[in-house]
Design an enzyme around this catalytic site. Sequence first.
Site, PDB file in Angstrom:
ATOM      1  N   ASN A   9       0.547   3.790  -8.494  1.00  0.00           N
ATOM      2  CA  ASN A   9       1.394   4.846  -7.935  1.00  0.00           C
ATOM      3  C   ASN A   9       2.738   4.195  -7.632  1.00  0.00           C
ATOM      4  OD1 ASN A   9       2.731   6.777  -6.479  1.00  0.00           O
ATOM      5  ND2 ASN A   9       1.316   6.767  -4.730  1.00  0.00           N
ATOM      6  N   LYS A  11       5.405   5.483  -6.653  1.00  0.00           N
ATOM      7  CA  LYS A  11       6.143   6.132  -5.541  1.00  0.00           C
ATOM      8  C   LYS A  11       7.603   6.329  -5.946  1.00  0.00           C
ATOM      9  CE  LYS A  11       2.728   4.404  -2.339  1.00  0.00           C
ATOM     10  NZ  LYS A  11       2.376   3.989  -0.992  1.00  0.00           N
ATOM     11  N   HIS A  96      -1.233  13.040  -1.522  1.00  0.00           N
ATOM     12  CA  HIS A  96      -0.973  11.694  -0.990  1.00  0.00           C
ATOM     13  C   HIS A  96      -0.538  11.815   0.476  1.00  0.00           C
ATOM     14  CE1 HIS A  96       0.706   7.730  -0.373  1.00  0.00           C
ATOM     15  NE2 HIS A  96       0.009   7.345  -1.421  1.00  0.00           N
ATOM     16  N   GLU A  98       1.667  10.387   2.116  1.00  0.00           N
ATOM     17  CA  GLU A  98       3.120  10.451   2.322  1.00  0.00           C
ATOM     18  C   GLU A  98       3.626  11.866   2.130  1.00  0.00           C
ATOM     19  OE1 GLU A  98       4.026   7.264  -0.391  1.00  0.00           O
ATOM     20  OE2 GLU A  98       3.071   5.863   0.991  1.00  0.00           O
ATOM     21  N   GLU A 168      -7.558   6.683   0.833  1.00  0.00           N
ATOM     22  CA  GLU A 168      -6.452   5.821   1.229  1.00  0.00           C
ATOM     23  C   GLU A 168      -6.284   5.901   2.750  1.00  0.00           C
ATOM     24  OE1 GLU A 168      -3.683   5.117  -2.348  1.00  0.00           O
ATOM     25  OE2 GLU A 168      -2.932   6.872  -1.288  1.00  0.00           O
ATOM     26  N   GLY A 174       0.835   0.232   2.468  1.00  0.00           N
ATOM     27  CA  GLY A 174       2.120  -0.456   2.577  1.00  0.00           C
ATOM     28  C   GLY A 174       2.230  -1.350   3.802  1.00  0.00           C
ATOM     29  N   SER A 214      -2.849  -1.334   0.312  1.00  0.00           N
ATOM     30  CA  SER A 214      -2.653  -2.790   0.261  1.00  0.00           C
ATOM     31  C   SER A 214      -3.678  -3.497  -0.618  1.00  0.00           C
ATOM     32  CB  SER A 214      -2.639  -3.386   1.671  1.00  0.00           C
ATOM     33  OG  SER A 214      -1.581  -2.835   2.436  1.00  0.00           O
TER      34      SER A 214
HETATM   35  P1  13P Z   1       0.147   0.174  -1.225  1.00  0.00           P
HETATM   36  O1  13P Z   1      -0.736  -0.391  -2.312  1.00  0.00           O
HETATM   37  O2  13P Z   1       1.575  -0.191  -1.365  1.00  0.00           O
HETATM   38  O3  13P Z   1      -0.409  -0.085   0.140  1.00  0.00           O
HETATM   39  O4  13P Z   1       0.099   1.777  -1.423  1.00  0.00           O
HETATM   40  C1  13P Z   1      -1.112   2.415  -1.588  1.00  0.00           C
HETATM   41  C2  13P Z   1      -0.849   3.821  -1.975  1.00  0.00           C
HETATM   42  O5  13P Z   1      -0.354   4.604  -1.183  1.00  0.00           O
HETATM   43  C3  13P Z   1      -1.184   4.229  -3.344  1.00  0.00           C
HETATM   44  O6  13P Z   1      -1.116   5.607  -3.488  1.00  0.00           O
END
Ligand code: 13P
Length: 251
Positions: A9, A11, A96, A98, A168, A174, A214
């Site tokens: 992903n 982002k 997601h 976010e 997640e 992150g 992560s």
């Molecule tokens: P990270 O791997 O940067 O923690 O992000 C995970 C994520 O949100 C994947 O959709």
Amino acid sequence: MRKNIVAGNWKMNTTVPEGVKLAKDVNKALEGKEVNCDVIICVPFTHLVPVNDVIDADKLGLGAENCADHRSGAYTGEVSAPMVASTGAKYVILGHSERRQYYGETSETLKEKVALALENGLTPIFCIGEVLEQREDGSYLDVVKKQIEDALFNLSAEDFSKLILAYEPVWAIGTGKTATDDQAQEMHAFIRKTIEDKYGKEVAENTSILYGGSCKPSNAKALFAKPDVDGGLIGGASLDAESFMGIVTAF
Ligand code: 13P
């Protein structure tokens, strides 16, 4: 049997030229290599067409990171599921954390998005997960169960079987703080049981449930070794072909 999957992903990262280069690098790394999982990259809308042009669809799947909750019309700035499908993409990340957190996505809007994605032949990678407070107060299993029930349990068994789920934990995204492999296994087994109670054992056993938060080459092997962890949804570590491949080859 369910598939092992590693999905990136990206982002809101990379310009179009940078993204095309990254996609080419991942594609090249996969050339002539036998891997034990499906590999997917989910990229910004602007990148879908040019990335689709440079990857081998047999080796590397392509997805979007979102789609609109309407088919078409006066929704300035939105990108619909038919538009995503017309780029050649086959997957779409939905729900997601976010998007839930910063753009107010609710189970109601997500229901529409899932329906439109499926109607247009896209495979949703549907995200669920608790925030730190819910992990700490012990409500995390209930929270995730409710996210699944509210957004997905209106689906027929046939449609539910088309989904990929991604657990997640928001506190692990992150932050560098990964769920332990036992924490991931506990939740993934619980999600599978929740699916089984609604749709039966066969659907539950065939649903791929990915872990995200992560995940990196150093911890992927232990996570993927857990019986109910069928792969990863990778943020930061998917922005570099070598580290992404380090996770792909953890299978
Ligand atoms: P990270 O791997 O940067 O923690 O992000 C995970 C994520 O949100 C994947 O959709």
